[in-house]
Scaffold this active site. Structure first.
Site, PDB file in Angstrom:
ATOM      1  N   LYS A  54     -65.675  98.864  14.057  1.00 53.94           N
ATOM      2  CA  LYS A  54     -66.377  97.598  14.276  1.00 53.94           C
ATOM      3  C   LYS A  54     -67.880  97.826  14.438  1.00 53.94           C
ATOM      4  O   LYS A  54     -68.695  97.146  13.812  1.00 53.94           O
ATOM      5  CB  LYS A  54     -65.821  96.877  15.504  1.00 53.94           C
ATOM      6  N   ASP A  64     -64.650  90.975  15.566  1.00 56.97           N
ATOM      7  CA  ASP A  64     -64.548  91.007  17.021  1.00 56.97           C
ATOM      8  C   ASP A  64     -63.544  89.942  17.460  1.00 56.97           C
ATOM      9  O   ASP A  64     -62.838  89.356  16.643  1.00 56.97           O
ATOM     10  CB  ASP A  64     -65.921  90.796  17.667  1.00 56.97           C
TER      11      ASP A  64
END
Length: 210
Positions: free
Chosen positions: A120, A138
């Protein structure tokens, strides 16, 4: 959800916000890397308060190494998990100097090899610092993708892969920011603001009150 509806969703999000960007304050790829590393389980507002004090004093790998781990903690102790974050940032600074001449690498493999940097975070750096068409999933993006039917999936990676597949190329670079901001301010976890949502008529959430 069909391709035409997905395109219209992104078209509307772009019309509402033509040039979206992160709410983390940064000026260089390294500052962004530090800010993103600090942002795990913390708010962007909280991170910005800490980096507002830190970056004028130390905003390069050399300068942060000069602070040392304990010195760095003094600047970030208002942020959750600051002990482990400080340790990882110090290790990252050392690795950047030893292997990348102090520069943030522009490839996923090198980014993910940095301490504390996962997929991420690498996606955020590639997208926001270097303009790559990546999508960092997210909690906000995961929720929006599943709730609206845009790109449903049971895991973060499944949602990321689906978003990369179904997002039209012209929207890929900014999709990450549009979806985060939409999830943060409109399609909120507990009380989604469906009555003020620009894509409410396109959303396939069965529980929407419209």
């Amino acid at each position: 959800m069909n391709a035409e509806k997905r395109r219209e969703i992104f078209q509307r999000l772009r019309t509402a916000n033509p040039a979206p960007t992160t709410e983390l304050n940064y000026r260089t790829p390294f500052e962004l890397l530090v800010a993103v590393a600090l942002s795990a389980q913390a708010t962007d507002v909280g991170v910005n308060k800490a980096t507002k004090r830190l970056f004028p004093v130390a905003n390069t790998p050399e300068a942060i190494l000069a602070l040392g781990e304990e010195g760095l903690k003094d600047y970030i102790k208002t942020i959750g998990l600051y002990n482990s974050k400080a340790a990882n940032i110090i290790k990252t600074c050392r690795k950047l100097l030893e292997e990348h001449d102090g520069e943030v690498p522009r490839d996923r493999q090198s980014l993910e090899a940095l301490p504390g940097v996962g997929r991420k975070t690498a996606n955020v750096i590639l997208n926001t610092a270097f303009g790559e068409p990546t999508i960092a999933v997210d909690t906000h993006i995961f929720r929006v993708s599943n709730r609206t039917g845009l790109a449903p999936g049971k895991t973060v990676r499944t949602v990321e892969d689906k978003l990369m597949k179904v997002t039209p190329p012209e929207f890929k670079r900014d999709a990450h920011h549009w979806l985060i901001l939409h999830g943060r301010y409109v399609c909120k976890a507990r009380k989604p603001d469906c009555f003020n949502c620009p894509i409410a008529d396109l959303c396939e959430w069965p529980e929407k009150p419209l």
